[in-house]
Design a protein around this motif. Structure first.
Motif, mmCIF file in Angstrom:
data_model
loop_
_atom_site.group_PDB
_atom_site.id
_atom_site.type_symbol
_atom_site.label_atom_id
_atom_site.label_comp_id
_atom_site.label_asym_id
_atom_site.label_seq_id
_atom_site.Cartn_x
_atom_site.Cartn_y
_atom_site.Cartn_z
ATOM 1 N N PHE A 1 0.743 -1.154 -0.113
ATOM 2 C CA PHE A 1 -0.001 -0.038 -0.013
ATOM 3 C C PHE A 1 0.639 1.413 -0.113
ATOM 4 O O PHE A 1 0.250 2.231 -0.299
ATOM 5 C CB PHE A 1 -1.088 0.064 1.348
ATOM 6 N N ALA A 2 2.109 1.239 0.330
ATOM 7 C CA ALA A 2 3.055 2.486 0.285
ATOM 8 C C ALA A 2 4.326 1.902 0.166
ATOM 9 O O ALA A 2 4.851 0.770 0.336
ATOM 10 C CB ALA A 2 2.706 3.125 1.658
ATOM 11 N N TYR A 3 5.215 2.860 -0.134
ATOM 12 C CA TYR A 3 6.545 2.763 -0.263
ATOM 13 C C TYR A 3 7.283 3.563 0.961
ATOM 14 O O TYR A 3 6.860 4.691 1.201
ATOM 15 C CB TYR A 3 7.303 3.418 -1.542
ATOM 16 N N SER A 4 8.392 3.148 1.311
ATOM 17 C CA SER A 4 9.345 3.810 2.507
ATOM 18 C C SER A 4 10.723 3.448 2.207
ATOM 19 O O SER A 4 11.138 2.729 1.355
ATOM 20 C CB SER A 4 8.911 3.175 3.673
ATOM 21 N N ALA A 5 11.592 4.468 2.859
ATOM 22 C CA ALA A 5 12.982 4.019 2.691
ATOM 23 C C ALA A 5 13.592 4.635 4.103
ATOM 24 O O ALA A 5 12.844 5.403 4.896
ATOM 25 C CB ALA A 5 13.754 5.189 1.503
ATOM 26 N N LEU A 6 14.781 4.319 4.271
ATOM 27 C CA LEU A 6 15.453 4.543 5.789
ATOM 28 C C LEU A 6 16.303 5.899 5.600
ATOM 29 O O LEU A 6 16.969 6.148 4.627
ATOM 30 C CB LEU A 6 16.069 3.228 6.229
ATOM 31 N N HIS B 1 8.456 12.228 8.674
ATOM 32 C CA HIS B 1 7.540 13.403 7.630
ATOM 33 C C HIS B 1 6.498 13.753 8.597
ATOM 34 O O HIS B 1 5.786 15.053 8.570
ATOM 35 C CB HIS B 1 7.120 13.036 6.468
ATOM 36 N N SER B 2 5.631 12.917 9.216
ATOM 37 C CA SER B 2 4.628 13.145 9.880
ATOM 38 C C SER B 2 4.509 14.122 11.050
ATOM 39 O O SER B 2 3.664 14.620 11.584
ATOM 40 C CB SER B 2 3.695 12.003 10.381
ATOM 41 N N ARG B 3 5.812 14.384 11.659
ATOM 42 C CA ARG B 3 6.237 15.055 12.577
ATOM 43 C C ARG B 3 7.089 16.469 12.321
ATOM 44 O O ARG B 3 7.585 16.953 12.910
ATOM 45 C CB ARG B 3 6.834 14.380 13.742
ATOM 46 N N ALA B 4 6.654 16.864 11.014
ATOM 47 C CA ALA B 4 7.472 18.222 10.660
ATOM 48 C C ALA B 4 7.097 19.393 11.458
ATOM 49 O O ALA B 4 7.779 20.153 11.503
ATOM 50 C CB ALA B 4 7.155 18.371 9.053
ATOM 51 N N GLU B 5 5.636 19.231 12.117
ATOM 52 C CA GLU B 5 5.557 20.641 13.148
ATOM 53 C C GLU B 5 6.136 20.607 14.003
ATOM 54 O O GLU B 5 6.043 21.441 14.799
ATOM 55 C CB GLU B 5 3.933 20.517 13.110
ATOM 56 N N GLU B 6 6.978 19.532 14.395
ATOM 57 C CA GLU B 6 7.912 19.671 15.560
ATOM 58 C C GLU B 6 9.218 19.969 15.155
ATOM 59 O O GLU B 6 10.291 19.690 16.028
ATOM 60 C CB GLU B 6 7.752 18.277 16.408
ATOM 61 N N ASP B 7 9.176 20.555 14.021
ATOM 62 C CA ASP B 7 10.596 21.027 13.477
ATOM 63 C C ASP B 7 11.651 19.796 13.314
ATOM 64 O O ASP B 7 12.906 20.069 13.137
ATOM 65 C CB ASP B 7 11.509 21.971 14.538
ATOM 66 N N LEU B 8 11.134 18.538 12.711
ATOM 67 C CA LEU B 8 12.033 17.571 12.401
ATOM 68 C C LEU B 8 12.096 17.370 10.908
ATOM 69 O O LEU B 8 10.900 17.665 10.238
ATOM 70 C CB LEU B 8 11.291 16.442 13.009
ATOM 71 N N SER B 9 13.137 17.105 10.471
ATOM 72 C CA SER B 9 13.286 16.827 9.021
ATOM 73 C C SER B 9 13.903 15.451 8.867
ATOM 74 O O SER B 9 14.219 14.749 9.885
ATOM 75 C CB SER B 9 14.132 17.934 8.293
ATOM 76 N N PHE B 10 14.011 14.908 7.624
ATOM 77 C CA PHE B 10 14.401 13.513 7.649
ATOM 78 C C PHE B 10 15.488 13.768 6.087
ATOM 79 O O PHE B 10 15.381 14.390 5.518
ATOM 80 C CB PHE B 10 13.237 12.557 7.019
ATOM 81 N N VAL B 11 16.594 12.889 6.234
ATOM 82 C CA VAL B 11 17.650 12.703 5.563
ATOM 83 C C VAL B 11 17.613 11.295 5.054
ATOM 84 O O VAL B 11 17.723 10.500 5.841
ATOM 85 C CB VAL B 11 19.056 13.185 6.195
ATOM 86 N N TYR B 12 17.442 11.063 3.533
ATOM 87 C CA TYR B 12 17.574 9.731 3.328
ATOM 88 C C TYR B 12 18.896 9.220 3.002
ATOM 89 O O TYR B 12 19.783 9.800 2.609
ATOM 90 C CB TYR B 12 16.915 9.697 1.758
ATOM 91 N N GLY B 13 19.212 8.220 3.800
ATOM 92 C CA GLY B 13 20.476 7.527 3.530
ATOM 93 C C GLY B 13 20.733 6.890 2.288
ATOM 94 O O GLY B 13 19.864 6.139 1.682
ATOM 95 N N THR B 14 21.777 7.449 1.649
ATOM 96 C CA THR B 14 22.248 7.045 -0.030
ATOM 97 C C THR B 14 22.932 5.917 -0.138
ATOM 98 O O THR B 14 23.942 5.868 0.817
ATOM 99 C CB THR B 14 22.563 8.292 -0.976
ATOM 100 N N PRO B 15 23.150 4.936 -0.938
ATOM 101 C CA PRO B 15 21.934 4.872 -2.027
ATOM 102 C C PRO B 15 20.611 4.646 -1.244
ATOM 103 O O PRO B 15 20.638 3.664 -0.447
ATOM 104 C CB PRO B 15 22.469 4.074 -3.107
ATOM 105 N N VAL B 16 19.566 5.165 -1.893
ATOM 106 C CA VAL B 16 18.337 4.880 -1.232
ATOM 107 C C VAL B 16 17.641 3.468 -1.869
ATOM 108 O O VAL B 16 17.901 2.956 -2.649
ATOM 109 C CB VAL B 16 17.161 5.889 -1.861
ATOM 110 N N MET B 17 17.430 2.725 -0.820
ATOM 111 C CA MET B 17 16.775 1.496 -0.946
ATOM 112 C C MET B 17 15.411 1.394 -0.422
ATOM 113 O O MET B 17 15.024 1.427 0.766
ATOM 114 C CB MET B 17 17.662 0.366 -0.091
ATOM 115 N N VAL B 18 14.427 1.280 -1.501
ATOM 116 C CA VAL B 18 13.080 1.444 -0.939
ATOM 117 C C VAL B 18 12.320 0.093 -0.585
ATOM 118 O O VAL B 18 12.664 -0.885 -1.138
ATOM 119 C CB VAL B 18 12.332 1.861 -2.614
ATOM 120 N N THR B 19 11.514 0.167 0.461
ATOM 121 C CA THR B 19 10.899 -0.976 0.653
ATOM 122 C C THR B 19 9.453 -0.738 0.690
ATOM 123 O O THR B 19 8.736 0.170 0.566
ATOM 124 C CB THR B 19 11.258 -1.316 2.151
#
Length: 427
Positions: free
Chosen positions: A118-123, A219-237
């Motif tokens: 139902f969705a894609y994610s990455a770490l 991403h769902s907690r961006a209002e708390e001043d959090l950002s996300f850094v994708y570890g590269t190379p990106v491996m999608v699950t």
């Protein structure tokens, strides 16, 4: 056995019929249209789905239990005594394990498991907000000496997403190099938490600077001043949802799953409160958030897919190895890395002994072919009481871990004594 404790959050007349279950429901009489969902997703994720589904199907009472992935798999493998109908998780290997053990329902027309992506994610990792652009960086950035004490991660045996961090390292780098990376990363950890959510809490309140996590939680907690850094190379699950074989209301379960993967459910994923990348390509084409493009690019490149089947074969073993070589000896391993880095910073050139110490601190003496279903540390009964084979393997791994740390400590003491002597002579 009667229902001892149920924390109801029921809201009738078109509102959500929702409950969090905390104790065994074995023996409880089910109502005809009561649908039970077991999920590792946080309430902020699943509540909007339950609300939208309940509006379309007010006759179906939805009960949910939030439980970490490993504990959820454990419960289902033990027999699903609380009779959950749907399992919902971001950990694809969990579904592989359930399928191998016959706990997923099958589609009558095809005989295939009734499981759907139902969705894609990455770490990657979360940190305080640095900008609105989706960021990426190499995983080796986390090994920098200045990151010592700044990083947190959840215990992989308690967190399905953190287990995927382990598997991502092992699958991308290979078994030995992957473990070398993880064992060195341990030297920079501030703490190992019990749940994934605690990692994000710690970054949000300034307890540590960086937290290993999966993208949508940040991403769902961006209002708390959090950002996300994708570890590269990106491996999608792929995140999945499935109808369980031993549930009580299979038709209602399939209706719920169909809603999650429908266009309406897929669009719900893109709301700021959920902030996930849909699996359906035609819905992803509507996405505008920068992080969607990161995953779209990774899917287009498709250089390496996450092998959930491989991960499921050695699920218990990888978690147990992390416990034996990192979690259970966390303070000693972290202190050994601190001492080595002091020596590396003070000495003009690394000595043979320093190379030996680094080798001892990054060595995984257990071979890849010694774990998994084909190896000695089988996954059989992996989540309940350990088998005799597992217990034997675990004790051997603990002994091997301690032996390496003891030898590293011995060499560190020799070098530290030599450095002290040199300083005395210079004075």
């Amino acid at each position: 056995m009667t229902l001892l404790e149920t924390q109801w959050r029921g809201m009738r007349s078109g509102k959500i019929a929702l409950a969090a279950l905390w104790v065994s429901l074995l023996g409880t009489q089910l109502s005809a249209d009561q649908l039970r969902v077991l999920t590792s997703m946080p309430p902020g994720f699943y509540q909007p789905f339950v609300a939208a589904f309940s509006q379309k199907h007010p006759d179906v009472e939805v009960i949910t239990l939030n439980k970490n992935t490993n504990a959820s798999v454990d419960e289902i493998l033990r027999g699903n005594e609380r009779q959950f109908d749907v399992f919902w998780s971001s950990s694809p290997e969990a579904f592989e394990l359930l399928q191998q053990n016959g706990h997923l329902a099958t589609v009558a027309a095809t005989g295939a498991p009734d499981v759907h992506s139902f969705a894609y994610s990455a770490l990657g990792w979360t940190q305080k907000q640095t900008g609105t652009t989706a960021a990426s960086a190499g995983w080796d950035a986390l090994l920098a000496p200045e990151k010592a004490g700044a990083i947190a991660m959840a215990r992989p045996s308690r967190s399905g997403s953190t287990h995927m961090v382990l598997e991502r390292s092992l699958q991308v780098r290979g078994w030995q190099e992957g473990w070398a990376y993880l064992l060195e990363l341990a030297g920079n950890l501030s703490t190992i938490t019990a749940r994934s959510f605690t990692v994000l809490d710690g970054v949000a309140n300034g307890r540590f600077d960086i937290g290993l996590t999966i993208d949508f939680l940040a991403h769902s907690r961006a209002e708390e001043d959090l950002s996300f850094v994708y570890g590269t190379p990106v491996m999608v699950t792929t995140a999945r949802i499935a109808v369980l074989a031993d549930g009580k209301v299979p038709e209602q379960a399939r209706t719920f799953v169909d809603f999650v993967v429908s266009d309406a459910g897929q669009r719900l994923l893109m709301t700021p409160e959920i902030a996930r990348t849909p699996h359906a390509a035609h819905i992803r084409a509507e996405a505008t958030a920068p992080y969607h493009q990161v995953l779209e690019d990774a899917l287009t490149l498709n250089w390496l897919e996450y092998d959930a089947a491989l991960a499921s074969e050695r699920y218990w073993a990888v978690n147990a190895l992390f416990d034996a070589f990192v979690f259970e000896v966390f303070d000693a391993r972290r202190e050994a890395w601190r001492r080595l880095r002091v020596l590396e910073a003070d000495l003009a050139a690394p000595s043979v002994a320093m190379h030996d110490i680094r080798r001892l601190l990054t060595t995984m003496p257990i071979a890849e072919d010694a774990v998994g279903n084909e190896g000695r540390a089988t996954n059989a009964n992996a989540f309940a009481t350990l088998s005799e084979r597992q217990e034997t393997s675990l004790q051997e791994w603990r002994a091997a871990s301690q032996a390496l740390l003891n030898e590293a400590d011995r060499l560190l003491k020799v070098l530290e004594a030599e450095q002290t002597s040199d300083l005395v002579r210079e004075e």
